[in-house]
Structure formats: C-alpha cells, structure tokens
Write a protein that holds these residues in place. Structure first.
Motif, PDB file in Angstrom:
ATOM      1  N   ALA A  34       0.809  -1.222   0.000  1.00 37.78           N
ATOM      2  CA  ALA A  34       0.000   0.000   0.000  1.00 37.78           C
ATOM      3  C   ALA A  34       0.845   1.276   0.000  1.00 37.78           C
ATOM      4  O   ALA A  34       0.445   2.276  -0.588  1.00 37.78           O
ATOM      5  CB  ALA A  34      -0.950  -0.013   1.191  1.00 37.78           C
ATOM      6  N   ILE A  35       2.006   1.245   0.648  1.00 35.03           N
ATOM      7  CA  ILE A  35       2.840   2.452   0.671  1.00 35.03           C
ATOM      8  C   ILE A  35       3.370   2.736  -0.727  1.00 35.03           C
ATOM      9  O   ILE A  35       3.255   3.856  -1.232  1.00 35.03           O
ATOM     10  CB  ILE A  35       4.036   2.307   1.636  1.00 35.03           C
ATOM     11  CG1 ILE A  35       3.524   2.240   3.069  1.00 35.03           C
ATOM     12  CG2 ILE A  35       4.992   3.494   1.482  1.00 35.03           C
ATOM     13  CD1 ILE A  35       4.628   2.250   4.090  1.00 35.03           C
ATOM     14  N   VAL A  36       3.925   1.689  -1.345  1.00 30.67           N
ATOM     15  CA  VAL A  36       4.478   1.827  -2.699  1.00 30.67           C
ATOM     16  C   VAL A  36       3.390   2.300  -3.657  1.00 30.67           C
ATOM     17  O   VAL A  36       3.616   3.147  -4.519  1.00 30.67           O
ATOM     18  CB  VAL A  36       5.040   0.476  -3.176  1.00 30.67           C
ATOM     19  CG1 VAL A  36       5.679   0.620  -4.544  1.00 30.67           C
ATOM     20  CG2 VAL A  36       6.025  -0.068  -2.164  1.00 30.67           C
ATOM     21  N   ARG A  37       2.197   1.767  -3.480  1.00 31.44           N
ATOM     22  CA  ARG A  37       1.098   2.122  -4.387  1.00 31.44           C
ATOM     23  C   ARG A  37       0.428   3.441  -4.003  1.00 31.44           C
ATOM     24  O   ARG A  37      -0.568   3.828  -4.605  1.00 31.44           O
ATOM     25  CB  ARG A  37       0.045   1.012  -4.378  1.00 31.44           C
ATOM     26  CG  ARG A  37       0.556  -0.266  -5.013  1.00 31.44           C
ATOM     27  CD  ARG A  37      -0.495  -1.351  -4.959  1.00 31.44           C
ATOM     28  NE  ARG A  37      -0.030  -2.577  -5.596  1.00 31.44           N
ATOM     29  CZ  ARG A  37      -0.441  -3.796  -5.272  1.00 31.44           C
ATOM     30  NH1 ARG A  37      -1.336  -3.946  -4.304  1.00 31.44           N
ATOM     31  NH2 ARG A  37       0.027  -4.847  -5.877  1.00 31.44           N
ATOM     32  N   PHE A  40      -2.139   5.431   0.929  1.00 28.63           N
ATOM     33  CA  PHE A  40      -2.384   6.130   2.199  1.00 28.63           C
ATOM     34  C   PHE A  40      -2.473   7.625   1.981  1.00 28.63           C
ATOM     35  O   PHE A  40      -1.827   8.170   1.091  1.00 28.63           O
ATOM     36  CB  PHE A  40      -1.248   5.847   3.189  1.00 28.63           C
ATOM     37  CG  PHE A  40      -1.181   4.423   3.639  1.00 28.63           C
ATOM     38  CD1 PHE A  40      -2.165   3.900   4.468  1.00 28.63           C
ATOM     39  CD2 PHE A  40      -0.148   3.600   3.224  1.00 28.63           C
ATOM     40  CE1 PHE A  40      -2.109   2.569   4.883  1.00 28.63           C
ATOM     41  CE2 PHE A  40      -0.086   2.277   3.633  1.00 28.63           C
ATOM     42  CZ  PHE A  40      -1.065   1.761   4.465  1.00 28.63           C
ATOM     43  N   PHE A  41      -3.270   8.277   2.771  1.00 29.82           N
ATOM     44  CA  PHE A  41      -3.236   9.742   2.816  1.00 29.82           C
ATOM     45  C   PHE A  41      -3.566  10.185   4.228  1.00 29.82           C
ATOM     46  O   PHE A  41      -4.059   9.392   5.034  1.00 29.82           O
ATOM     47  CB  PHE A  41      -4.179  10.365   1.776  1.00 29.82           C
ATOM     48  CG  PHE A  41      -5.637  10.071   1.992  1.00 29.82           C
ATOM     49  CD1 PHE A  41      -6.196   8.862   1.600  1.00 29.82           C
ATOM     50  CD2 PHE A  41      -6.467  11.024   2.589  1.00 29.82           C
ATOM     51  CE1 PHE A  41      -7.560   8.591   1.788  1.00 29.82           C
ATOM     52  CE2 PHE A  41      -7.823  10.767   2.779  1.00 29.82           C
ATOM     53  CZ  PHE A  41      -8.366   9.549   2.386  1.00 29.82           C
ATOM     54  N   ARG A  63      -5.247   7.528   6.685  1.00 34.95           N
ATOM     55  CA  ARG A  63      -6.353   6.890   5.974  1.00 34.95           C
ATOM     56  C   ARG A  63      -5.799   5.950   4.926  1.00 34.95           C
ATOM     57  O   ARG A  63      -4.787   6.259   4.299  1.00 34.95           O
ATOM     58  CB  ARG A  63      -7.206   7.957   5.260  1.00 34.95           C
ATOM     59  CG  ARG A  63      -7.789   9.009   6.214  1.00 34.95           C
ATOM     60  CD  ARG A  63      -8.879   8.387   7.059  1.00 34.95           C
ATOM     61  NE  ARG A  63      -9.475   9.282   8.033  1.00 34.95           N
ATOM     62  CZ  ARG A  63      -9.275   9.200   9.341  1.00 34.95           C
ATOM     63  NH1 ARG A  63      -8.415   8.322   9.851  1.00 34.95           N
ATOM     64  NH2 ARG A  63      -9.897   9.987  10.180  1.00 34.95           N
ATOM     65  N   TRP A  64      -6.482   4.837   4.729  1.00 34.13           N
ATOM     66  CA  TRP A  64      -6.076   3.879   3.692  1.00 34.13           C
ATOM     67  C   TRP A  64      -7.204   3.721   2.695  1.00 34.13           C
ATOM     68  O   TRP A  64      -8.268   3.207   3.028  1.00 34.13           O
ATOM     69  CB  TRP A  64      -5.726   2.525   4.315  1.00 34.13           C
ATOM     70  CG  TRP A  64      -5.247   1.498   3.332  1.00 34.13           C
ATOM     71  CD1 TRP A  64      -4.871   1.681   2.036  1.00 34.13           C
ATOM     72  CD2 TRP A  64      -5.076   0.092   3.600  1.00 34.13           C
ATOM     73  NE1 TRP A  64      -4.476   0.496   1.474  1.00 34.13           N
ATOM     74  CE2 TRP A  64      -4.589  -0.499   2.397  1.00 34.13           C
ATOM     75  CE3 TRP A  64      -5.268  -0.723   4.726  1.00 34.13           C
ATOM     76  CZ2 TRP A  64      -4.309  -1.864   2.306  1.00 34.13           C
ATOM     77  CZ3 TRP A  64      -4.999  -2.074   4.621  1.00 34.13           C
ATOM     78  CH2 TRP A  64      -4.522  -2.632   3.429  1.00 34.13           C
ATOM     79  N   GLN A  65      -6.945   4.182   1.478  1.00 37.31           N
ATOM     80  CA  GLN A  65      -7.906   4.017   0.384  1.00 37.31           C
ATOM     81  C   GLN A  65      -7.558   2.715  -0.327  1.00 37.31           C
ATOM     82  O   GLN A  65      -6.664   2.685  -1.171  1.00 37.31           O
ATOM     83  CB  GLN A  65      -7.817   5.225  -0.566  1.00 37.31           C
ATOM     84  CG  GLN A  65      -8.826   5.207  -1.693  1.00 37.31           C
ATOM     85  CD  GLN A  65     -10.249   5.397  -1.195  1.00 37.31           C
ATOM     86  OE1 GLN A  65     -10.543   6.388  -0.521  1.00 37.31           O
ATOM     87  NE2 GLN A  65     -11.123   4.446  -1.500  1.00 37.31           N
ATOM     88  N   ASP A  96       6.845  11.913   8.090  1.00 36.36           N
ATOM     89  CA  ASP A  96       7.369  12.741   7.017  1.00 36.36           C
ATOM     90  C   ASP A  96       6.271  13.623   6.412  1.00 36.36           C
ATOM     91  O   ASP A  96       6.421  14.833   6.278  1.00 36.36           O
ATOM     92  CB  ASP A  96       7.990  11.825   5.948  1.00 36.36           C
ATOM     93  CG  ASP A  96       8.861  12.588   4.988  1.00 36.36           C
ATOM     94  OD1 ASP A  96       9.978  12.958   5.391  1.00 36.36           O
ATOM     95  OD2 ASP A  96       8.409  12.844   3.848  1.00 36.36           O
ATOM     96  N   THR A  97       5.138  13.000   6.081  1.00 31.01           N
ATOM     97  CA  THR A  97       4.031  13.724   5.455  1.00 31.01           C
ATOM     98  C   THR A  97       3.443  14.769   6.406  1.00 31.01           C
ATOM     99  O   THR A  97       3.160  15.899   6.012  1.00 31.01           O
ATOM    100  CB  THR A  97       2.923  12.728   5.034  1.00 31.01           C
ATOM    101  OG1 THR A  97       3.526  11.693   4.264  1.00 31.01           O
ATOM    102  CG2 THR A  97       1.830  13.410   4.244  1.00 31.01           C
ATOM    103  N   SER A  98       3.283  14.380   7.676  1.00 32.95           N
ATOM    104  CA  SER A  98       2.664  15.282   8.644  1.00 32.95           C
ATOM    105  C   SER A  98       3.553  16.493   8.922  1.00 32.95           C
ATOM    106  O   SER A  98       3.068  17.631   8.974  1.00 32.95           O
ATOM    107  CB  SER A  98       2.383  14.544   9.955  1.00 32.95           C
ATOM    108  OG  SER A  98       1.599  13.397   9.731  1.00 32.95           O
TER     109      SER A  98
END
Ligand code: C2E
Ligand code: MG
Ligand code: MG
Ligand code: MG
Length: 282
Positions: A34-37, A40-41, A63-65, A96-98
């Motif tokens: 899921a991370i590679v793809r 997540f957001f 969140r996991w779409q 990192d994102t946050s």
C-alpha cells in the motif's frame, strides 16, 4: 464417525470465521504494497483553544484508500501493521508527510502562535532504534517552530516500556517535541507516571467526554482529570467533543483544548488549509 467429523468440521470452518481470517490475511499482504502504491493519505482534525475559540493546531490521522475495499479504518489496519512490522515504513511516511504539512502551514500562515500538529505514534514505532535519527532528518528538512510538534502515545505503551521510554522522552524534550498521552483514562491504572515522565498534554478519552452532561459521574471524572493535570502543570485536550453542552462543561472546568465533530471532522489537507485561512472562531 463420519457424522462426528462433519460436526467438528462445521465448527472449525465456520464461514464467518473463515471470512475474517482470509480478509485479515489479504489485508496483511495488501498493507505491504500500500505504501508503494500510494494508497495512504493523511487527514487533519482541528484542535481548538477554548480560551480564544480559535484553531491552534491539528491532529493528523492516517487513511487507507484500498483499491477494492474502499476506506479501511485505522482501528482496523494499524494493529495489523504493528504485528507485521509494516508500521515502521508506514510510521515514517506518516511522520514525514505530517511534518512537511506543518512546515508548509507555518510558512503560509504567520500567526502570533504558530500552528501545532499532533502525530500518533504506535508502540512499535516508538521503540524503533532509528526513531530519533529519523525525526532529526525530517525536522532538518522541514524546519518548524519550536514546541509545535506533539507526539501522541497511549498510557499502555508508556507503561509497558517504562525504563526505555524515559530516555526517549528526554530526547524528545531536548528537541522541544511535546508529548501527549492519548486516550487518557482507558489504559493504565496507576497515575504515578504523570510525575515521573515529562508529559505536556493529556487527551481525555472520548468515552468520558461523550457521557458528560448525561451522566454526572462522568462529568466529575473529567473535572478530576483536569484538576490533577493542572496541579502537575499538564495541559488537557478533550477528545470527541460533539455538543455545545459538553463544550460548556469543559469550559467551566478550564480545559485548555477541545477536538471533535462539534468543530470539525478530520479533513483532507486542502480543506484543512482553507479552514485555517478562513480563521473560524467558535
Ligand atoms: P485517536 O488517536 O484517539 O484518534 C481520534 C479518533 O477519534 C479518530 O478516529 C477521529 O476521527 C475520531 N474522532 C474525532 N472526533 C470525534 C467525535 O467527535 N466523535 C467521534 N465518534 N469520533 C471522533 P480515526 O481517525 O478512525 O482513528 C482511530 C485510531 O487509529 C486513532 O485514535 C489512533 O489510535 C489510530 N490512528 C489514526 N491515525 C494514526 C496514525 O497516523 N498513526 C498511528 N500510529 N495510529 C493512528
Ligand atoms: Mg490520537
Ligand atoms: Mg485519542
Ligand atoms: Mg483512540
């Protein structure tokens, strides 16, 4: 004999149970990709300072779409990610994102008090050898105002690892990273750790907040938590505030911060940015 076996088989291969097991195995596998793809957001839920009625910061929530299952709740996939170790790369991505988002907001909006951001840390992530190195790397890349990153940890995680946690919390403090106890009141029964560890904020679990006003005893518990925290110079955030009545009571006991659907649900980054720009006041 065949009959007997048939009966047993019926129990072992209960279809609902089989579905649960396959779903879980499938989620375990899917999580690895899921991370590679980029499935997540992050969403961001405002935290309001009760004194001013204004947004002082946000909590970031992953969140996991999922491509077939749609949105999967973090309550569902975080425990699986912890067990399989997927939480380590996921946790790094979340930090990192946050922090990149917090950095961007602080650049875009210059306020008297810069916005803060709460990030949830799982137990596994907390004891990853590289956590501090990783944080230093991210903070060097996305500089933020001192004291504006707050890490949320649950009491259970804190107490299960009390000796190693102490060093870690001191390393946070040296970097002016604040520490919040998440879901306070649902975990550990002793309170002595509140004095022992450098803790900045208690987040009162939403189960206590939800029944305030309906149930006098719960209101008393909330009041007692706030008084205890203040005696120890710890701030308090109420989680899951949904009604004006709860807000009135929290205000009356001088709780510092509140978060919940009453103010806003968790928002996508661009919606959160719009909200900050509109400077709402409650
Ligand atoms: P939490 O950290 O206690 O987050 C608060 C949860 O309460 C969030 O659920 C939020 O959407 C929900 N909430 C906020 N206000 C209200 C309200 O007024 N009413 C109700 N009913 N709910 C409200 P969410 O996003 O589903 O997250 C659930 C849990 O999953 C979190 O609880 C946290 O333990 C975990 N989690 C979420 N994001 C992350 C993350 O980035 N990292 C880690 N390690 N765990 C996360
Ligand atoms: Mg939290
Ligand atoms: Mg919580
Ligand atoms: Mg929770």
């Amino acid at each position: 004999r065949a009959k007997g076996l048939g009966g047993a088989r019926h129990q072992v291969f209960d279809p609902a149970m089989r579905d649960r097991v396959t779903t879980r195995l499938q989620l375990e596998t899917d999580l690895r990709w899921a991370i590679v793809r980029q499935e997540f957001f992050m969403q961001y839920q405002p935290i309001v300072a009760l004194e001013s009625g204004r947004i002082c910061g946000f909590e970031s929530l992953v969140r996991w779409q999922h491509p077939r299952r749609g949105l999967v709740s973090p309550d569902r996939f975080i425990p699986i990610a912890e067990e399989t170790g997927a939480i380590l790369p996921l946790g790094r991505w979340i930090l990192d994102t946050s922090i990149a988002q917090l950095h961007a907001w602080q650049q875009q909006f210059s306020q008297d008090a810069p916005l803060t951001l709460n990030v949830n840390l799982s137990g596994k992530q907390l004891f990853e050898a590289d956590l501090i190195l990783e944080l230093d790397r991210i903070l060097a890349r996305y500089p933020i105002a001192p004291g504006t990153l707050k890490l949320e940890i649950t009491e259970t995680v804190l107490m299960e690892n009390a000796t190693s946690v102490e060093t870690l919390l001191e390393q946070f403090r040296a970097r002016q990273i604040q520490v919040c106890i998440d879901d306070f009141g649902t975990g550990y029964s002793s309170l002595s750790y509140l004095r022992r560890f450098p803790i900045d904020t208690l987040k009162i679990d939403r189960s206590f907040v939800a029944s305030m006003g309906i149930d006098r005893e719960n209101s008393e518990i909330v009041r007692a938590i706030v008084m205890l925290a203040h005696n120890l110079k710890i701030d308090v955030t109420a989680e899951g505030v949904e009604s004006e009545e709860q807000l009135v009571q929290l205000w009356a006991v001088q709780c510092e911060y509140a978060q919940g659907y009453f103010f806003s649900k968790p928002l996508d980054a661009d919606r959160a940015t719009e909200l900050i720009g509109s400077r709402p006041q409650w």
